[in-house]
Design a protein around this motif. Sequence first.
Motif, mmCIF file in Angstrom:
data_model
loop_
_atom_site.group_PDB
_atom_site.id
_atom_site.type_symbol
_atom_site.label_atom_id
_atom_site.label_comp_id
_atom_site.label_asym_id
_atom_site.label_seq_id
_atom_site.Cartn_x
_atom_site.Cartn_y
_atom_site.Cartn_z
ATOM 1 N N LEU A 1 -94.384 91.315 -61.516
ATOM 2 C CA LEU A 1 -93.276 90.368 -61.646
ATOM 3 C C LEU A 1 -93.797 88.948 -61.480
ATOM 4 C CD1 LEU A 1 -90.193 89.716 -61.777
ATOM 5 C CD2 LEU A 1 -90.175 89.918 -59.277
ATOM 6 N N LEU A 2 -93.364 88.061 -62.380
ATOM 7 C CA LEU A 2 -93.715 86.644 -62.309
ATOM 8 C C LEU A 2 -92.456 85.843 -61.991
ATOM 9 C CD1 LEU A 2 -95.549 84.147 -62.799
ATOM 10 C CD2 LEU A 2 -94.996 84.363 -65.246
ATOM 11 N N ILE A 3 -92.443 85.165 -60.847
ATOM 12 C CA ILE A 3 -91.322 84.305 -60.466
ATOM 13 C C ILE A 3 -91.660 82.875 -60.852
ATOM 14 C CG2 ILE A 3 -89.969 83.386 -58.540
ATOM 15 C CD1 ILE A 3 -90.319 86.043 -57.121
ATOM 16 N N LEU A 4 -90.739 82.214 -61.553
ATOM 17 C CA LEU A 4 -90.976 80.864 -62.054
ATOM 18 C C LEU A 4 -89.918 79.897 -61.538
ATOM 19 C CD1 LEU A 4 -91.849 81.620 -65.805
ATOM 20 C CD2 LEU A 4 -93.439 81.181 -63.917
ATOM 21 N N VAL A 5 -90.351 78.669 -61.232
ATOM 22 C CA VAL A 5 -89.424 77.638 -60.767
ATOM 23 C C VAL A 5 -89.921 76.275 -61.223
ATOM 24 C CG1 VAL A 5 -90.607 77.490 -58.535
ATOM 25 C CG2 VAL A 5 -88.274 76.641 -58.744
ATOM 26 N N LEU A 6 -88.985 75.436 -61.660
ATOM 27 C CA LEU A 6 -89.290 74.059 -62.045
ATOM 28 C C LEU A 6 -88.937 73.125 -60.896
ATOM 29 C CD1 LEU A 6 -87.826 73.933 -65.677
ATOM 30 C CD2 LEU A 6 -90.231 74.168 -65.023
ATOM 31 N N ASN A 7 -89.809 72.146 -60.650
ATOM 32 C CA ASN A 7 -89.587 71.195 -59.569
ATOM 33 C C ASN A 7 -89.945 69.797 -60.054
ATOM 34 O OD1 ASN A 7 -91.337 69.582 -57.378
ATOM 35 N ND2 ASN A 7 -89.623 70.570 -56.337
ATOM 36 N N LYS A 8 -89.000 68.882 -59.958
ATOM 37 C CA LYS A 8 -89.286 67.496 -60.341
ATOM 38 C C LYS A 8 -89.959 66.750 -59.193
ATOM 39 C CE LYS A 8 -87.090 63.232 -62.014
ATOM 40 N NZ LYS A 8 -88.017 63.027 -63.134
ATOM 41 N N GLU B 1 -87.762 59.461 -70.286
ATOM 42 C CA GLU B 1 -86.713 58.577 -69.796
ATOM 43 C C GLU B 1 -85.381 59.316 -69.849
ATOM 44 O OE1 GLU B 1 -86.757 54.952 -71.962
ATOM 45 O OE2 GLU B 1 -88.809 54.432 -71.398
ATOM 46 N N GLY B 2 -85.321 60.400 -69.105
ATOM 47 C CA GLY B 2 -84.120 61.219 -69.108
ATOM 48 C C GLY B 2 -83.038 60.644 -68.213
ATOM 49 N N ALA B 3 -81.941 61.400 -68.093
ATOM 50 C CA ALA B 3 -80.826 60.963 -67.260
ATOM 51 C C ALA B 3 -81.215 61.022 -65.794
ATOM 52 C CB ALA B 3 -79.615 61.861 -67.510
ATOM 53 N N ALA B 4 -80.627 60.136 -65.004
ATOM 54 C CA ALA B 4 -80.845 60.170 -63.567
ATOM 55 C C ALA B 4 -80.330 61.494 -63.017
ATOM 56 C CB ALA B 4 -80.118 59.003 -62.905
ATOM 57 N N TYR B 5 -80.908 61.930 -61.899
ATOM 58 C CA TYR B 5 -80.562 63.233 -61.323
ATOM 59 C C TYR B 5 -79.058 63.379 -61.119
ATOM 60 C CZ TYR B 5 -80.599 67.197 -58.101
ATOM 61 O OH TYR B 5 -80.362 68.406 -57.499
ATOM 62 N N GLU B 6 -78.426 62.326 -60.594
ATOM 63 C CA GLU B 6 -76.996 62.416 -60.303
ATOM 64 C C GLU B 6 -76.141 62.465 -61.567
ATOM 65 O OE1 GLU B 6 -78.399 58.110 -59.829
ATOM 66 O OE2 GLU B 6 -79.061 60.126 -59.248
ATOM 67 N N ASN B 7 -76.718 62.135 -62.730
ATOM 68 C CA ASN B 7 -75.968 62.161 -63.997
ATOM 69 C C ASN B 7 -76.291 63.378 -64.856
ATOM 70 O OD1 ASN B 7 -74.727 59.681 -63.455
ATOM 71 N ND2 ASN B 7 -76.439 58.537 -64.333
ATOM 72 N N ARG B 8 -77.006 64.348 -64.285
ATOM 73 C CA ARG B 8 -77.539 65.435 -65.110
ATOM 74 C C ARG B 8 -76.464 66.337 -65.698
ATOM 75 N NH1 ARG B 8 -77.407 66.710 -60.029
ATOM 76 N NH2 ARG B 8 -77.267 68.849 -59.248
ATOM 77 N N ALA C 1 -93.513 67.640 -61.179
ATOM 78 C CA ALA C 1 -93.877 66.311 -61.664
ATOM 79 C C ALA C 1 -94.307 65.406 -60.517
ATOM 80 C CB ALA C 1 -92.696 65.681 -62.405
ATOM 81 N N SER C 2 -94.356 65.948 -59.301
ATOM 82 C CA SER C 2 -94.666 65.158 -58.116
ATOM 83 C C SER C 2 -96.062 65.489 -57.596
ATOM 84 C CB SER C 2 -93.629 65.435 -57.021
ATOM 85 O OG SER C 2 -94.070 64.978 -55.766
ATOM 86 N N SER C 3 -96.899 64.475 -57.461
ATOM 87 C CA SER C 3 -98.243 64.697 -56.919
ATOM 88 C C SER C 3 -98.176 65.112 -55.453
ATOM 89 C CB SER C 3 -99.095 63.431 -57.072
ATOM 90 O OG SER C 3 -98.470 62.324 -56.440
ATOM 91 N N GLU C 4 -97.206 64.567 -54.724
ATOM 92 C CA GLU C 4 -97.044 64.943 -53.315
ATOM 93 C C GLU C 4 -96.646 66.408 -53.192
ATOM 94 O OE1 GLU C 4 -94.508 63.593 -49.325
ATOM 95 O OE2 GLU C 4 -93.924 62.876 -51.316
ATOM 96 N N GLN C 5 -95.668 66.832 -54.010
ATOM 97 C CA GLN C 5 -95.261 68.233 -53.989
ATOM 98 C C GLN C 5 -96.419 69.142 -54.395
ATOM 99 O OE1 GLN C 5 -92.029 69.838 -53.294
ATOM 100 N NE2 GLN C 5 -91.976 67.909 -52.170
ATOM 101 N N PHE C 6 -97.197 68.716 -55.366
ATOM 102 C CA PHE C 6 -98.332 69.515 -55.833
ATOM 103 C C PHE C 6 -99.310 69.781 -54.689
ATOM 104 C CE2 PHE C 6 -102.543 69.718 -58.051
ATOM 105 C CZ PHE C 6 -102.319 70.911 -58.729
ATOM 106 N N ARG C 7 -99.590 68.760 -53.893
ATOM 107 C CA ARG C 7 -100.496 68.932 -52.755
ATOM 108 C C ARG C 7 -99.873 69.828 -51.693
ATOM 109 N NH1 ARG C 7 -101.075 63.362 -53.722
ATOM 110 N NH2 ARG C 7 -99.623 62.895 -52.016
ATOM 111 N N ASN C 8 -98.607 69.597 -51.385
ATOM 112 C CA ASN C 8 -97.941 70.386 -50.348
ATOM 113 C C ASN C 8 -97.819 71.855 -50.734
ATOM 114 O OD1 ASN C 8 -97.620 68.032 -48.895
ATOM 115 N ND2 ASN C 8 -95.482 67.717 -49.504
#
Length: 363
Positions: free
Chosen positions: A84-91, A161-168, A131-138
């Motif tokens: 099983l492969l579990i996948l998750v996207l993280n900005k 240049e997508g929509a802001a998080y609160e406007n998604r 998409a976060s270098s900090e998250q990538f390290r953590n």
Amino acid sequence: MPRYSLRLATISASVLLIWLLWYTLEPRKTAYSCRTFKSCIGLGRTNSYGPSLTPQSQSEDSLVTLRDGTLRYQRIASNADPSLLILVLNKDGKSWSSDFRSTPRSLYDFLDLLAVTGLNISTVSLGIWTASSEQFRNMQVAVDRLPFARVAIYHQEDTSEGAAYENRHNPQFQLARRSGLAKLRNRLMLSALQDEEHILWLDADVVELSPGIAPTMLKHSASIANAGIITAMCHQNEMDNYDKNAWKLASPELLGSVPDDEREATVAKLVATRVFVPELIRGTNDSAIVPLDSVGGTILLIRAGLVRQGLTFPHYNIVGTTWGETGWIGVETEGLCYAARELEGGGCYVLGGGHHARHTDWG
């Protein structure tokens, strides 16, 4: 007078106590940050996975830069044979969201969620795109807490240049946003998938899964030939149906071709007549499985054989596409069932009964 003052003080103290209990213990449902007494009173939370969930003693780690500049960290356990492969996207860090007390979550909370799914973690691969270098390290540190058979973490800066998080959720931005999501899903899925039998997508801000939901999905996929795509009910504390991308068509005329000048009216009719998951599963039990025409991505199981046959998430409205223009609906997860319908085992279903995933309150 003293007796009156004492009574008033008692009432005031009782009201204050009830208020504190409501906003720390959350009687509606147990929040992720209130699973233990210590976390309920603000002393943090522990990430305990039990003695059987110790990290693999031997593993091979690598950190490489791919040709397009994407960084990939990979850890492979010795004798790994994941199914099983579990996948998750993280900005970024905000993608894990927060709970009703605005307590921020992290990857550790997500790992907590995986640890109690009933899955054998040593047979699971984990793939993450950030998409976060900090998250990538953590993340490289955090994933050592569970004995995954294989871990693949990808990092590439988000230059769109997508929509802001609160406007998604704003309809004005939905098509462009979901087109971008489809491309990211495809990139992660096609990069991370190796020899696994199934893929399980989970949103980063999912905070709770009903007991046995993942094993139940796998059981149905193994026993029902056409059940290659399976999702489940998704809600928030005060929103019974959070994922409105999962539905079934109710108007037979929508199955046919749609003239160009009737597209807008057809979309409006679909929106007005489609049947959502709560109504579809009403009265069913936990062993039931109900057909769908569209799925969401909050929790989504895909038989890997479908991907090997060519299935991907449409990055445009696929339904009604012609040589001259794109279709009128069906981008990302909403077009997945349409794209899979001619593939072997390409049916879409939702679990019945009480199976569910729960989003954080703010997310």
